[in-house]
Write an enzyme that holds these catalytic residues in place. Sequence first.
Site, mmCIF file in Angstrom:
data_model
loop_
_atom_site.group_PDB
_atom_site.id
_atom_site.type_symbol
_atom_site.label_atom_id
_atom_site.label_comp_id
_atom_site.label_asym_id
_atom_site.label_seq_id
_atom_site.Cartn_x
_atom_site.Cartn_y
_atom_site.Cartn_z
ATOM 1 N N LYS A 40 0.849 -1.321 0.011
ATOM 2 C CA LYS A 40 -0.018 -0.063 0.028
ATOM 3 C C LYS A 40 0.910 1.226 0.062
ATOM 4 C CE LYS A 40 -4.390 0.464 0.216
ATOM 5 N NZ LYS A 40 -5.555 -0.242 -0.369
ATOM 6 N N GLY A 77 -22.025 5.945 3.349
ATOM 7 C CA GLY A 77 -21.005 6.157 2.312
ATOM 8 C C GLY A 77 -21.479 5.909 0.832
ATOM 9 N N GLY A 86 -19.877 7.029 -2.220
ATOM 10 C CA GLY A 86 -19.004 7.140 -2.894
ATOM 11 C C GLY A 86 -18.795 6.297 -4.320
ATOM 12 N N HIS A 87 -17.716 6.051 -4.760
ATOM 13 C CA HIS A 87 -17.515 5.302 -5.977
ATOM 14 C C HIS A 87 -18.124 3.906 -5.926
ATOM 15 C CE1 HIS A 87 -14.256 8.186 -6.783
ATOM 16 N NE2 HIS A 87 -14.497 7.902 -8.053
ATOM 17 N N VAL A 88 -17.917 3.152 -4.771
ATOM 18 C CA VAL A 88 -18.623 1.930 -4.463
ATOM 19 C C VAL A 88 -19.959 2.009 -3.984
ATOM 20 C CG1 VAL A 88 -18.244 -0.261 -3.189
ATOM 21 C CG2 VAL A 88 -16.171 0.979 -3.971
HETATM 22 P P1 NAD Z 1 -14.911 7.291 -1.981
HETATM 23 O O1 NAD Z 1 -13.793 8.145 -1.563
HETATM 24 O O2 NAD Z 1 -15.398 7.411 -3.397
HETATM 25 O O3 NAD Z 1 -16.422 7.279 -1.162
HETATM 26 C C1 NAD Z 1 -16.266 7.238 0.174
HETATM 27 C C2 NAD Z 1 -17.728 7.975 0.524
HETATM 28 O O4 NAD Z 1 -17.896 7.664 2.029
HETATM 29 C C3 NAD Z 1 -17.761 9.365 0.192
HETATM 30 O O5 NAD Z 1 -18.779 9.767 -0.419
HETATM 31 C C4 NAD Z 1 -17.551 9.966 1.625
HETATM 32 O O6 NAD Z 1 -18.274 11.292 1.800
HETATM 33 C C5 NAD Z 1 -18.390 8.997 2.604
HETATM 34 N N1 NAD Z 1 -18.030 9.042 3.983
HETATM 35 C C6 NAD Z 1 -16.812 8.960 4.575
HETATM 36 N N2 NAD Z 1 -17.098 8.947 6.018
HETATM 37 C C7 NAD Z 1 -18.359 8.954 6.230
HETATM 38 C C8 NAD Z 1 -19.053 8.821 7.372
HETATM 39 N N3 NAD Z 1 -18.652 9.198 8.484
HETATM 40 N N4 NAD Z 1 -20.435 8.776 7.232
HETATM 41 C C9 NAD Z 1 -20.979 8.699 6.021
HETATM 42 N N5 NAD Z 1 -20.390 8.863 5.061
HETATM 43 C C10 NAD Z 1 -18.875 9.030 4.714
HETATM 44 O O7 NAD Z 1 -14.477 5.871 -1.743
HETATM 45 P P2 NAD Z 1 -14.707 4.403 -2.374
HETATM 46 O O8 NAD Z 1 -13.911 4.337 -3.546
HETATM 47 O O9 NAD Z 1 -16.182 4.298 -2.798
HETATM 48 O O10 NAD Z 1 -14.366 3.487 -1.277
HETATM 49 C C11 NAD Z 1 -15.244 3.162 -0.099
HETATM 50 C C12 NAD Z 1 -14.622 2.282 0.842
HETATM 51 O O11 NAD Z 1 -14.329 0.959 0.145
HETATM 52 C C13 NAD Z 1 -13.279 2.820 1.097
HETATM 53 O O12 NAD Z 1 -13.022 2.514 2.673
HETATM 54 C C14 NAD Z 1 -12.218 1.915 0.647
HETATM 55 O O13 NAD Z 1 -10.995 1.955 0.976
HETATM 56 C C15 NAD Z 1 -12.999 0.809 0.252
HETATM 57 N N6 NAD Z 1 -12.684 0.084 -0.974
HETATM 58 C C16 NAD Z 1 -12.939 0.516 -2.148
HETATM 59 C C17 NAD Z 1 -12.616 -0.123 -3.308
HETATM 60 C C18 NAD Z 1 -12.654 0.448 -4.826
HETATM 61 O O14 NAD Z 1 -12.641 -0.295 -5.649
HETATM 62 N N7 NAD Z 1 -12.925 1.744 -4.896
HETATM 63 C C19 NAD Z 1 -12.026 -1.282 -3.266
HETATM 64 C C20 NAD Z 1 -11.811 -1.959 -2.000
HETATM 65 C C21 NAD Z 1 -11.972 -1.271 -0.763
#
Ligand code: NAD
Length: 352
Positions: free
Chosen positions: A78, A174, A176-178
């Site tokens: 990482k 949350g 976000g992307h996922v």
């Molecule tokens: P992202 O940054 O696109 O989205 C995260 C979202 O969570 C944001 O909209 C943010 O505002 C919200 N958030 C943060 N803290 C919060 C809280 N306390 N209450 C409510 N909302 C909150 O991230 P992502 O890519 O969607 O990933 C989400 C999680 O999944 C992360 O922990 C990431 O490490 C994990 N993850 C992502 C992937 C991937 O393919 N993107 C793969 C494995 C793990």
Amino acid sequence: MFRQLENAGLADLHFASDPETGLRAIVAIHSTKRGPAIGGCRFIEYASDDEAITDAIRLARGMSYKAALADLPHGGGKAVVLKPAGNFDRSALMQSFGRFVDSLGGRYITAMDSGTQVTDMDAIATQTRWVSCTSQAGDPSPYTAQGVFEGICAAVHHRLERDRLTGVRIALQGLGHVGLALARQLHAAGAQLLVSDLDRTRVGQAVQAFGARALAPEEIYAAPADVFCPCGLGAIINDDSIAQLNCAIVAGSANNQLAEARHGELLRQRGILYAPDYLINAGGLIFVALHHAGAPASAIAAKVQGIGNQLTALFEQADREGRPTSEVADSRAEAIIARAGRHAGQHPLETL
Ligand code: NAD
């Protein structure tokens, strides 16, 4: 510092500083026993250098476990790039990070993570070939969402004995992307969504598009639901949140959900089924690794879909042995890594 490395079983830790671009970066390599270390690059602000180092170390170990359980020929790594406080040239900074990654000679392959985007990967790719998630490869998030969806279905079947998500209440933290991609799939499958995000625009989108009920960020833990689905940041399963949870299942994409290992046992004692984070969220990593290896889309889809069956087998083992699912997952991953011989220095991308 060395005690911290030994406790995490980390192979090595690298630092780079480039005052010209403002780069301050850390690469943690947990293991290369099963192949080159792979894992995303975080680009967020940290309160201290120690906090950034701890984050890199914890995340690298999680990536090793994730790659092992997904049966990918990789170890875990990482990167953390500390976000500068003032103005900076983002492309120059990422190019400098690319040179740092290149200097590691393929022991570590970087990818997208919180705070990084496809254009950053493109900038890194101008300096090194040890990078994925470029605009040519694409965003892994939809594959992560698909894997989490399969995992939720498996957990609902195992714990609630329901074959469909129709009417299943899911508290999604949350968007976000996922989270947003997952919300779309859950809604299409008939689930009832309760959602929270720090970003109100995203909450509004989910309310409008999926008929979700909006909750304030602090309300989501105690909301009555079948599934609590954390898709924000890590360490959200802790003493405080476990005391509030009002659900049968915890299953979401966030990395490092358990603040401490003992929280897996606390969930079990409360009768809450936990889908271990690095197993349920492996879809993105599966995509990144197999896409580089030139695997067809059908093979990637089949492996991501397999996350559901893998979780079912893990839940059954945990039930039989009366152990927390998190502990069973750790034991399985550690056994796989221990069995692997030391990576014999093959050309990393050829081994993907
Ligand atoms: P992202 O940054 O696109 O989205 C995260 C979202 O969570 C944001 O909209 C943010 O505002 C919200 N958030 C943060 N803290 C919060 C809280 N306390 N209450 C409510 N909302 C909150 O991230 P992502 O890519 O969607 O990933 C989400 C999680 O999944 C992360 O922990 C990431 O490490 C994990 N993850 C992502 C992937 C991937 O393919 N993107 C793969 C494995 C793990």
